[in-house]
Design a protein around this motif. Structure first.
Motif, PDB file in Angstrom:
ATOM      1  N   ILE A 283      44.335  11.830 -99.244  1.00 63.95           N
ATOM      2  CA  ILE A 283      44.331  12.842 -98.190  1.00 63.95           C
ATOM      3  C   ILE A 283      45.734  13.057 -97.662  1.00 63.95           C
ATOM      4  O   ILE A 283      46.147  14.193 -97.380  1.00 63.95           O
ATOM      5  CB  ILE A 283      43.359  12.434 -97.063  1.00 63.95           C
ATOM      6  N   GLN A 284      46.489  11.981 -97.534  1.00 62.59           N
ATOM      7  CA  GLN A 284      47.876  12.128 -97.084  1.00 62.59           C
ATOM      8  C   GLN A 284      48.663  13.024 -98.035  1.00 62.59           C
ATOM      9  O   GLN A 284      49.436  13.881 -97.607  1.00 62.59           O
ATOM     10  CB  GLN A 284      48.548  10.758 -96.986  1.00 62.59           C
ATOM     11  N   ARG A 285      48.441  12.833 -99.331  1.00 65.48           N
ATOM     12  CA  ARG A 285      49.157  13.668-100.302  1.00 65.48           C
ATOM     13  C   ARG A 285      48.696  15.114-100.235  1.00 65.48           C
ATOM     14  O   ARG A 285      49.493  16.044-100.382  1.00 65.48           O
ATOM     15  CB  ARG A 285      48.977  13.102-101.714  1.00 65.48           C
ATOM     16  N   SER A 286      47.389  15.315-100.011  1.00 66.64           N
ATOM     17  CA  SER A 286      46.885  16.691 -99.952  1.00 66.64           C
ATOM     18  C   SER A 286      47.394  17.423 -98.719  1.00 66.64           C
ATOM     19  O   SER A 286      47.379  18.663 -98.675  1.00 66.64           O
ATOM     20  CB  SER A 286      45.345  16.690 -99.961  1.00 66.64           C
ATOM     21  N   MET A 287      47.843  16.677 -97.690  1.00 66.92           N
ATOM     22  CA  MET A 287      48.404  17.299 -96.491  1.00 66.92           C
ATOM     23  C   MET A 287      49.801  17.864 -96.737  1.00 66.92           C
ATOM     24  O   MET A 287      50.294  18.667 -95.950  1.00 66.92           O
ATOM     25  CB  MET A 287      48.453  16.279 -95.354  1.00 66.92           C
ATOM     26  N   ARG A 288      50.447  17.437 -97.814  1.00 69.42           N
ATOM     27  CA  ARG A 288      51.784  17.937 -98.134  1.00 69.42           C
ATOM     28  C   ARG A 288      51.662  19.214 -98.958  1.00 69.42           C
ATOM     29  O   ARG A 288      50.987  19.240 -99.982  1.00 69.42           O
ATOM     30  CB  ARG A 288      52.585  16.891 -98.912  1.00 69.42           C
TER      31      ARG A 288
ATOM     32  N   GLU B  18      46.292  17.705-107.136  1.00 66.97           N
ATOM     33  CA  GLU B  18      47.107  18.919-107.182  1.00 66.97           C
ATOM     34  C   GLU B  18      46.254  20.153-106.908  1.00 66.97           C
ATOM     35  O   GLU B  18      46.680  21.090-106.219  1.00 66.97           O
ATOM     36  CB  GLU B  18      47.815  19.042-108.536  1.00 66.97           C
ATOM     37  N   ARG B  19      45.041  20.163-107.436  1.00 65.01           N
ATOM     38  CA  ARG B  19      44.145  21.299-107.174  1.00 65.01           C
ATOM     39  C   ARG B  19      43.855  21.427-105.685  1.00 65.01           C
ATOM     40  O   ARG B  19      43.912  22.513-105.103  1.00 65.01           O
ATOM     41  CB  ARG B  19      42.829  21.134-107.932  1.00 65.01           C
ATOM     42  N   THR B  20      43.540  20.299-105.045  1.00 66.88           N
ATOM     43  CA  THR B  20      43.193  20.357-103.619  1.00 66.88           C
ATOM     44  C   THR B  20      44.403  20.750-102.770  1.00 66.88           C
ATOM     45  O   THR B  20      44.243  21.401-101.738  1.00 66.88           O
ATOM     46  CB  THR B  20      42.636  19.008-103.143  1.00 66.88           C
ATOM     47  N   ARG B  21      45.610  20.379-103.192  1.00 61.97           N
ATOM     48  CA  ARG B  21      46.800  20.764-102.428  1.00 61.97           C
ATOM     49  C   ARG B  21      46.999  22.275-102.467  1.00 61.97           C
ATOM     50  O   ARG B  21      47.332  22.898-101.458  1.00 61.97           O
ATOM     51  CB  ARG B  21      48.036  20.047-102.971  1.00 61.97           C
ATOM     52  N   TRP B  22      46.813  22.882-103.654  1.00 61.45           N
ATOM     53  CA  TRP B  22      46.957  24.337-103.739  1.00 61.45           C
ATOM     54  C   TRP B  22      45.835  25.041-102.992  1.00 61.45           C
ATOM     55  O   TRP B  22      46.052  26.078-102.357  1.00 61.45           O
ATOM     56  CB  TRP B  22      47.001  24.777-105.209  1.00 61.45           C
ATOM     57  N   ILE B  23      44.635  24.476-103.067  1.00 62.98           N
ATOM     58  CA  ILE B  23      43.521  25.058-102.300  1.00 62.98           C
ATOM     59  C   ILE B  23      43.822  24.993-100.812  1.00 62.98           C
ATOM     60  O   ILE B  23      43.619  25.964-100.070  1.00 62.98           O
ATOM     61  CB  ILE B  23      42.202  24.314-102.628  1.00 62.98           C
TER      62      ILE B  23
ATOM     63  N   SER C 287      35.109  18.864-102.440  1.00 64.55           N
ATOM     64  CA  SER C 287      35.197  19.715-101.251  1.00 64.55           C
ATOM     65  C   SER C 287      35.537  18.933 -99.990  1.00 64.55           C
ATOM     66  O   SER C 287      36.219  19.445 -99.097  1.00 64.55           O
ATOM     67  CB  SER C 287      33.880  20.474-101.048  1.00 64.55           C
ATOM     68  N   GLU C 288      35.051  17.682 -99.894  1.00 66.60           N
ATOM     69  CA  GLU C 288      35.320  16.912 -98.681  1.00 66.60           C
ATOM     70  C   GLU C 288      36.810  16.634 -98.523  1.00 66.60           C
ATOM     71  O   GLU C 288      37.376  16.773 -97.432  1.00 66.60           O
ATOM     72  CB  GLU C 288      34.534  15.601 -98.704  1.00 66.60           C
ATOM     73  N   GLU C 289      37.461  16.251 -99.616  1.00 70.59           N
ATOM     74  CA  GLU C 289      38.892  15.977 -99.538  1.00 70.59           C
ATOM     75  C   GLU C 289      39.672  17.269 -99.308  1.00 70.59           C
ATOM     76  O   GLU C 289      40.661  17.285 -98.567  1.00 70.59           O
ATOM     77  CB  GLU C 289      39.371  15.293-100.814  1.00 70.59           C
ATOM     78  N   ALA C 290      39.219  18.355 -99.911  1.00 74.39           N
ATOM     79  CA  ALA C 290      39.886  19.644 -99.685  1.00 74.39           C
ATOM     80  C   ALA C 290      39.748  20.063 -98.227  1.00 74.39           C
ATOM     81  O   ALA C 290      40.687  20.606 -97.632  1.00 74.39           O
ATOM     82  CB  ALA C 290      39.289  20.708-100.608  1.00 74.39           C
ATOM     83  N   PHE C 291      38.577  19.810 -97.644  1.00 76.65           N
ATOM     84  CA  PHE C 291      38.336  20.182 -96.248  1.00 76.65           C
ATOM     85  C   PHE C 291      39.315  19.476 -95.319  1.00 76.65           C
ATOM     86  O   PHE C 291      40.010  20.108 -94.523  1.00 76.65           O
ATOM     87  CB  PHE C 291      36.898  19.828 -95.865  1.00 76.65           C
ATOM     88  N   ILE C 292      39.381  18.159 -95.414  1.00 76.02           N
ATOM     89  CA  ILE C 292      40.223  17.426 -94.468  1.00 76.02           C
ATOM     90  C   ILE C 292      41.701  17.610 -94.802  1.00 76.02           C
ATOM     91  O   ILE C 292      42.553  17.640 -93.909  1.00 76.02           O
ATOM     92  CB  ILE C 292      39.829  15.935 -94.428  1.00 76.02           C
TER      93      ILE C 292
ATOM     94  N   ILE D  28      37.499  27.328 -95.381  1.00 74.33           N
ATOM     95  CA  ILE D  28      37.845  28.153 -96.537  1.00 74.33           C
ATOM     96  C   ILE D  28      38.063  27.276 -97.762  1.00 74.33           C
ATOM     97  O   ILE D  28      37.633  27.612 -98.875  1.00 74.33           O
ATOM     98  CB  ILE D  28      39.103  28.991 -96.236  1.00 74.33           C
ATOM     99  N   ALA D  29      38.725  26.139 -97.567  1.00 73.08           N
ATOM    100  CA  ALA D  29      38.980  25.235 -98.686  1.00 73.08           C
ATOM    101  C   ALA D  29      37.683  24.767 -99.323  1.00 73.08           C
ATOM    102  O   ALA D  29      37.574  24.675-100.556  1.00 73.08           O
ATOM    103  CB  ALA D  29      39.804  24.035 -98.212  1.00 73.08           C
ATOM    104  N   VAL D  30      36.680  24.481 -98.495  1.00 68.81           N
ATOM    105  CA  VAL D  30      35.380  24.059 -99.032  1.00 68.81           C
ATOM    106  C   VAL D  30      34.773  25.165 -99.892  1.00 68.81           C
ATOM    107  O   VAL D  30      34.242  24.935-100.980  1.00 68.81           O
ATOM    108  CB  VAL D  30      34.424  23.678 -97.882  1.00 68.81           C
ATOM    109  N   GLU D  31      34.847  26.403 -99.390  1.00 68.90           N
ATOM    110  CA  GLU D  31      34.273  27.527-100.130  1.00 68.90           C
ATOM    111  C   GLU D  31      35.012  27.783-101.438  1.00 68.90           C
ATOM    112  O   GLU D  31      34.424  28.279-102.403  1.00 68.90           O
ATOM    113  CB  GLU D  31      34.308  28.789 -99.260  1.00 68.90           C
ATOM    114  N   LEU D  32      36.302  27.470-101.476  1.00 64.88           N
ATOM    115  CA  LEU D  32      37.099  27.731-102.678  1.00 64.88           C
ATOM    116  C   LEU D  32      36.969  26.631-103.722  1.00 64.88           C
ATOM    117  O   LEU D  32      37.416  26.808-104.859  1.00 64.88           O
ATOM    118  CB  LEU D  32      38.572  27.897-102.299  1.00 64.88           C
ATOM    119  N   CYS D  33      36.394  25.490-103.339  1.00 69.41           N
ATOM    120  CA  CYS D  33      36.271  24.371-104.265  1.00 69.41           C
ATOM    121  C   CYS D  33      35.188  24.662-105.306  1.00 69.41           C
ATOM    122  O   CYS D  33      34.032  24.895-104.961  1.00 69.41           O
ATOM    123  CB  CYS D  33      35.920  23.087-103.512  1.00 69.41           C
ATOM    124  N   ALA D  34      35.576  24.633-106.577  1.00 68.14           N
ATOM    125  CA  ALA D  34      34.599  24.854-107.633  1.00 68.14           C
ATOM    126  C   ALA D  34      33.751  23.620-107.879  1.00 68.14           C
ATOM    127  O   ALA D  34      32.624  23.704-108.351  1.00 68.14           O
ATOM    128  CB  ALA D  34      35.316  25.265-108.920  1.00 68.14           C
ATOM    129  N   VAL D  35      34.294  22.453-107.535  1.00 68.21           N
ATOM    130  CA  VAL D  35      33.591  21.185-107.751  1.00 68.21           C
ATOM    131  C   VAL D  35      33.180  20.629-106.395  1.00 68.21           C
ATOM    132  O   VAL D  35      34.036  20.356-105.547  1.00 68.21           O
ATOM    133  CB  VAL D  35      34.490  20.171-108.496  1.00 68.21           C
TER     134      VAL D  35
END
Length: 810
Positions: free
Chosen positions: A501-506, A522-527, A431-436, A420-427
């Motif tokens: 990636i560690q930060r996006s996990m929080r 911050e965008r990837t964390r909310w996604i 998407s790879e960082e949002a995915f993991i 879902i995170a990949v699909e929601l990524c506008a850029v």
């Protein structure tokens, strides 16, 4: 024993004997000194002339304070119950010698045992060592088990009602006195605090309070504020204190937390069950196999225990090694595609699943069939392959675990969140960082489910309480000493995942911003947070409730994601379809009716979903197809010819593009390696300075140490050896038995001394009658390369593609 004298309902209580001088006489008893005194009773050391020669035998005389509303009937029932307790004979129950009423004052006579109450011990010493606290709790539970078997409950268990005798063993006092006096609010069970019927689980809760008090050195609730204590018991889920002693590991914390469950059904079913759990912990600790270490940092014990279990419990996706190696290669500037490819090829199952995954709809937009890991790495990129490899290794061998279904639920939920995170990524590049980040945002929960199943079960029980459930973060912290999020981040750190990636996990805190954050992290964390909430709904919500809840989440996050609620819905449907195909590629089989089965049910197709349902996410029609027998489907068996043919096609597509010579050569080697199931395969290239073919790279176990020795002389000083002759003549050669004397004597010295495989294949590369390279493959068994003419022809085609790549690159 004297009969109970008749008392009228208007009778007034006798003066409290605690104020009497000492020594003094009360009835036949000679009062010596006060052994213990509380709000509800006073206990004297007394001499009873009936039980021994003058001046009498020492006894403990307990005088409860009578409840103001207690009438004669209540007192009579109390005496009758106390007399029933006198029949309970047990090594850890202080014997009741007499129960009666004198001068309108009920009393109990106990056998006197030298020692002090547990409350006094804790007041003097503070927190007890875990082993000592558990030993005392085991004594108490032994006594309770015997009482429960006899149909009796304690109902008033607290530290002042536990006597620690001269030998350090616990002796239980005061069965049933709560029927006469107000029970101590700070030690009631939730059901007792609400006035409900008490059960054996009520006594189990009291033991949980007692054990928590021994481990912390203070009561869990403030006895000085009885109203507040009673309110909290009736309305809140209690948890062990966070600052327990350094020897309190996650297993013991989980046992205490389960005993303290608000819902009686979530507690151990009785004193025996709780005793067995504590006994198992005690025995494991004595053996030294608890897997815990001391540390003053909150949660560090859990982290150390988890890392220790991961090192010794190899059947969970080899996470400690594989993840670290794959991640390290993906981040390294010096590692080549060959290194990553070789690492993945070490695991045949991982290789096959990865290739099926990159050919699924999730990656179909990249175009063409992908039949080699080398091409997958080249097209998808290091980070993309890392994400897929991490997803796949998370699931390896889970089918062998008794709690595999829970793990599959968690894994698929995480994978769904990533999709879902990949699909929601506008850029696209984000998407790879949002995915993991989304997939690993609940890594701590997944790891706890595998390595600490009992503790994870306790956490789920606290969350699922029918009365007052508590949030997952609080439940995990109370049981494990650390929240799931912090646990996952620490493990990600130990694996070497990037800091981003560690930060996006929080999970971000507070309300979602009104506009998409400018900072990428911050965008990837909310996604990731939104994707995980959607995945949770798809996994756990009833079918009828899911559309509304999805619409609420979409509306809550749409502005911070920069998309409309309808676009969130479309992204969710698209991600779910891709997850279904990815799950099929990974051969995941789930149990019908499980959360995973619900997650993998196909969404309905709609001609124009936005027009039909503009204000809510489209209902996802759940049509689960249960597996026939629960077993994994058979993996298609590809012949040598099939793999070679697919590889030839893959390389042909690659050479049409703007290719790199090294990439094509790696693809050729990988195709041969997979098809022939050889031990090692090595590519050699001509060094114009020395006129030798030298080893450059290869695949297979220990190949790094075999590449360097390859030095095939193209201008030998004497008679050419076998390798030199084959390369100079350009003759493809199979040696089925290299141990024959006539073959061995023609092998170069460097080969005999450092390699000397029993069977090997030589495929020289020749341009304009000059050798420019050599492909070498071997097996560890004699005659292991049994190739027919068709297969040899396909191998020659691959070799010719390498020659063509050399020509096009020159």
């Amino acid at each position: 024993m004297a009969d109970v004298p008749p008392l009228s309902p208007q009778a007034t209580p006798a003066p409290r004997p605690a104020t009497a001088p000492s020594p003094a006489n009360w009835g036949r008893f000679s009062l010596q000194r006060i052994l213990g005194q509380g709000e509800h009773s006073v206990t004297w050391l007394a001499l009873d002339p009936r039980l021994g020669p003058a001046p009498g035998r020492e006894v403990a005389l307990k005088l409860p304070v009578i409840h103001k509303a207690a009438d004669a009937a209540v007192i009579t029932r109390w005496v009758q119950h106390a007399r029933r307790v006198s029949h309970l004979v047990h090594a850890h129950v202080v014997p009741v010698l007499e129960a009666d009423v004198l001068e309108q004052q009920p009393y109990l006579v106990y056998g006197y045992l030298p020692g002090q109450t547990l409350a006094s011990v804790l007041a003097q010493r503070g927190a007890l060592p875990a082993a000592e606290a558990v030993a005392l709790a085991l004594d108490v539970l032994d006594a309770l088990a015997a009482a429960h078997a006899a149909g009796m409950l304690h109902r008033n268990l607290k530290a002042s009602n536990v006597l620690v005798d001269a030998t350090g063993r616990a002796q239980l006092l005061d069965f049933g006195t709560a029927t006469l006096v107000d029970g101590a609010p700070a030690w009631l069970s939730p059901e007792a605090a609400q006035g409900d019927i008490t059960t054996p689980q009520s006594d189990v809760f009291a033991v949980g309070l007692l054990l928590a008090e021994m481990l912390a050195g203070k009561p869990l609730l403030d006895a000085g504020d009885p109203d507040r204590a009673k309110y909290r018991l009736a309305h809140e889920q209690l948890a062990p204190a966070a600052d327990l002693g350094p020897d309190v590991n996650t297993s013991l914390r989980a046992i205490v937390a389960r005993a303290l469950a608000y819902d009686p059904g979530q507690r151990p079913p009785g004193a025996t069950a709780l005793r067995d759990a504590l006994l198992a912990w005690s025995e494991a600790t004595a053996r030294g196999d608890s897997g815990e270490t001391s540390d003053d940092v909150p949660g560090k014990k859990t982290l150390d225990a988890l890392l220790a279990r991961m090192r010794h419990k190899s059947d969970f996706p080899a996470m400690s090694d594989s993840v670290a190696r794959i991640q390290g290669m993906a981040n390294s500037e010096t590692e080549s595609i060959s290194s990553v490819t070789n690492e993945i090829l070490k695991d045949v199952a991982l290789t096959n699943k990865l290739l099926r995954l990159v050919n699924s709809a999730h990656f179909a937009a990249r175009g063409g069939s992908i039949n080699t890991v080398s091409r997958a790495v080249s097209l998808v990129g290091f980070n993309g392959i890392r994400n897929m490899a991490l997803s796949l290794v998370l699931l390896e061998h889970m089918g062998d675990k008794a709690h595999a279904n829970v793990l599959k639920d968690e894994f698929l939920r995480s994978l769904m969140a990533g999709s879902i995170a990949v699909e929601l990524c506008a850029v696209q590049r984000e998407s790879e960082e949002a995915f993991i980040g989304a997939m690993f945002q609940n890594l701590g929960r997944l790891l706890a489910e595998f390595y600490f199943p009992n503790e994870a079960r306790t956490v789920r029980g606290l969350m699922a309480s029918t009365h007052k459930p508590i949030a997952e973060a609080a439940a995990a912290a109370s049981v494990l000493g650390v929240g799931y999020e912090a646990l996952g981040v620490e493990i990600a750190k130990s694996w070497g995942l990037p800091e981003g990636i560690q930060r996006s996990m929080r999970k971000p805190r507070g309300e979602p911003p009104l506009h998409p954050p400018v900072v990428v992290e911050e965008r990837t964390r909310w996604i990731a947070m939104a994707a995980n909430e959607i995945a949770d709904i798809l996994l756990r919500s009833p079918t009828a409730e899911a559309p509304l809840r999805l619409a609420q989440v979409a509306g809550h996050y749409s502005r911070s994601l920069g998309v409309s609620p309808a676009e969130v819905r479309i992204a969710t449907v698209a991600a779910r379809k891709k997850l279904i195909e990815m799950a099929a590629a990974m051969e995941i089989r789930v149990v019908a009716g499980s959360g995973a089965a619900q997650l993998l049910q196909a969404p309905e197709e709609a001609p124009d979903p936005v027009a039909e349902l503009p204000d809510a996410l489209a209902p996802l029609a759940l049509q689960a197809t249960p597996p026939a027998d629960g077993s994994a489907p058979a993996t298609p068996v590809h012949s040598v010819a099939d793999i070679l043919t697919e590889g030839i096609q893959d390389i042909t597509h690659a050479m049409v593009e703007d290719f790199k010579l090294g990439d094509v050569l790696r693809m050729i080697l990988e195709t041969m390696f997979r098809a022939m199931h050889c031990q090692r395969i090595i590519f050699c290239m001509r060094d114009p300075k020395t006129e030798t073919l030298t080893g450059r790279f290869g695949l297979g176990e220990g190949v790094e140490g075999v590449v360097k020795p390859f030095q095939v002389a193209l201008k030998p000083s004497g008679a050419p050896d076998l390798f030199s002759a084959v390369c100079l003549k350009g003759a493809d050669t199979m040696i089925a038995d290299a141990t024959e004397a006539r073959i061995t004597e023609r092998l170069p010295a460097w080969y005999r001394q450092q390699i000397h495989a029993p069977t090997f294949l030589l495929l020289p590369l020749v341009i304009q009658n000059k050798p420019v390279g050599l492909i070498y493959a071997d097996t560890a068994t004699k005659g292991g390369l049994g190739l027919d003419e068709k297969e040899l022809a396909l191998l020659r085609t691959l070799r010719n593609q390498a020659v063509m790549a050399f020509k096009q690159n020159s």
